[in-house]
Design a protein around this motif. Structure first.
Motif, mmCIF file in Angstrom:
data_model
loop_
_atom_site.group_PDB
_atom_site.id
_atom_site.type_symbol
_atom_site.label_atom_id
_atom_site.label_comp_id
_atom_site.label_asym_id
_atom_site.label_seq_id
_atom_site.Cartn_x
_atom_site.Cartn_y
_atom_site.Cartn_z
ATOM 1 N N ASP A 1 60.293 40.223 55.542
ATOM 2 C CA ASP A 1 61.101 40.195 54.328
ATOM 3 C C ASP A 1 61.774 38.830 54.170
ATOM 4 N N LYS A 2 62.291 38.287 55.264
ATOM 5 C CA LYS A 2 62.902 36.957 55.234
ATOM 6 C C LYS A 2 61.865 35.882 54.922
ATOM 7 N N ALA A 3 60.662 36.043 55.508
ATOM 8 C CA ALA A 3 59.595 35.065 55.246
ATOM 9 C C ALA A 3 59.210 35.059 53.774
ATOM 10 N N LEU A 4 59.074 36.235 53.188
ATOM 11 C CA LEU A 4 58.698 36.322 51.769
ATOM 12 C C LEU A 4 59.726 35.653 50.865
ATOM 13 N N ALA A 5 60.994 35.814 51.210
ATOM 14 C CA ALA A 5 62.049 35.185 50.410
ATOM 15 C C ALA A 5 61.903 33.664 50.425
ATOM 16 N N LEU A 6 61.533 33.105 51.580
ATOM 17 C CA LEU A 6 61.368 31.655 51.692
ATOM 18 C C LEU A 6 60.054 31.175 51.081
ATOM 19 N N PHE A 7 59.051 32.055 51.036
ATOM 20 C CA PHE A 7 57.773 31.697 50.419
ATOM 21 C C PHE A 7 57.861 31.650 48.894
ATOM 22 N N ASP A 8 58.921 32.192 48.327
ATOM 23 C CA ASP A 8 59.039 32.226 46.874
ATOM 24 C C ASP A 8 58.983 30.805 46.312
ATOM 25 N N GLY A 9 58.056 30.569 45.414
ATOM 26 C CA GLY A 9 57.905 29.239 44.830
ATOM 27 C C GLY A 9 57.037 28.301 45.631
ATOM 28 N N VAL A 10 56.513 28.777 46.783
ATOM 29 C CA VAL A 10 55.645 27.947 47.626
ATOM 30 C C VAL A 10 54.191 28.225 47.254
ATOM 31 N N TYR A 11 53.485 27.199 46.861
ATOM 32 C CA TYR A 11 52.076 27.330 46.503
ATOM 33 C C TYR A 11 51.254 26.572 47.543
ATOM 34 N N SER A 12 50.704 27.302 48.498
ATOM 35 C CA SER A 12 49.858 26.681 49.509
ATOM 36 C C SER A 12 48.872 27.713 50.030
ATOM 37 N N ASP A 13 47.721 27.224 50.468
ATOM 38 C CA ASP A 13 46.674 28.114 50.983
ATOM 39 C C ASP A 13 47.158 28.849 52.223
ATOM 40 N N ARG A 14 47.887 28.134 53.070
ATOM 41 C CA ARG A 14 48.373 28.758 54.303
ATOM 42 C C ARG A 14 49.364 29.879 54.001
ATOM 43 N N ALA A 15 50.249 29.649 53.046
ATOM 44 C CA ALA A 15 51.203 30.699 52.656
ATOM 45 C C ALA A 15 50.468 31.905 52.095
ATOM 46 N N ALA A 16 49.471 31.657 51.242
ATOM 47 C CA ALA A 16 48.702 32.761 50.645
ATOM 48 C C ALA A 16 47.997 33.577 51.719
ATOM 49 N N LYS A 17 47.434 32.893 52.700
ATOM 50 C CA LYS A 17 46.743 33.607 53.788
ATOM 51 C C LYS A 17 47.724 34.428 54.615
ATOM 52 N N GLN A 18 48.915 33.867 54.850
ATOM 53 C CA GLN A 18 49.917 34.599 55.621
ATOM 54 C C GLN A 18 50.351 35.868 54.893
ATOM 55 N N VAL A 19 50.601 35.758 53.593
ATOM 56 C CA VAL A 19 51.037 36.924 52.828
ATOM 57 C C VAL A 19 49.930 37.970 52.791
ATOM 58 N N ALA A 20 48.685 37.535 52.650
ATOM 59 C CA ALA A 20 47.566 38.477 52.662
ATOM 60 C C ALA A 20 47.484 39.201 54.011
#
Length: 202
Positions: A151-170
């Motif tokens: 939940d904390k990670a998702l809050a920090l990912f808000d507004g982050v556009y990167s392939d690595r972030a997308a893979k992590q969320v998936a």
């Protein structure tokens, strides 16, 4: 190249690459920069199943990083922030490869705290560290705790556009789906948040 080989799960030549890089850096780099080469070798040894050697190099990298205060790093080395937190992150990856999930979790937590300092200004790397920390918690069966960390990670990912972030969320969503089937209440709401993130960052 050594780090990349491990990241893409083709670690066959990573020990040789890491050792060559360390040989070139030894005697030419300050403690902070050298710690990055040592931790790369430690990680390669861990992937090769050479746990005792990896543990020795982990300690050496940590000692070097602690001596790096005030050291000016080359641009490419400073992109990952302080050597201390980079070493913590790669220590966690090494421990994960050795299936030491308890201590890997602690190292990811340390990396997240360090990268999360205002002086570091690394929200994306902080979010990635938290995402990985949640994975280690899940590997230990601490499912509610993992949901809180994600939940904390998702809050920090808000507004982050990167392939690595997308893979992590998936990846988080895949695990949350499993948690939902196990009746973990926190997983359902968090999975919906992660789905909304994917839609907003597509």
């Amino acid at each position: 190249m050594a780090h990349n080989g491990m990241d893409i799960r083709q670690p066959e030549h990573t020990v040789a690459l890491a050792e060559r890089a360390l040989t070139l850096a030894d005697g030419r780099a300050g403690p902070g920069l050298l710690s990055l080469f040592v931790i790369c070798r430690a990680r390669a040894l861990g992937h090769a199943g050479r746990g005792a050697e990896a543990a020795s190099e982990l300690r050496r990298a940590q000692d070097l990083a602690l001596r790096s205060e005030g050291e000016e790093l080359p641009f490419w080395a400073g992109m990952s922030g302080s050597p201390r937190w980079a070493v913590a992150s790669h220590t966690a990856k090494t421990l994960r490869s050795l299936r030491d999930h308890t201590n890997a979790e602690k190292q990811y937590a340390a990396a997240a705290r360090g990268y999360g300092k205002p002086s570091e200004g690394k929200p994306r790397i902080t979010a990635l560290s938290l995402a990985w920390q949640g994975q280690e918690q899940a590997a230990q069966g601490h499912l509610e705790q993992a949901c809180g960390t994600w939940d904390k990670a998702l809050a920090l990912f808000d507004g982050v556009y990167s392939d690595r972030a997308a893979k992590q969320v998936a990846g988080i969503r895949r695990q949350l789906t499993t948690f939902e089937r196990r009746g973990v209440d926190a997983a359902t709401q968090l999975n919906e948040r992660a789905r909304a993130w994917q839609l907003a960052h597509a």
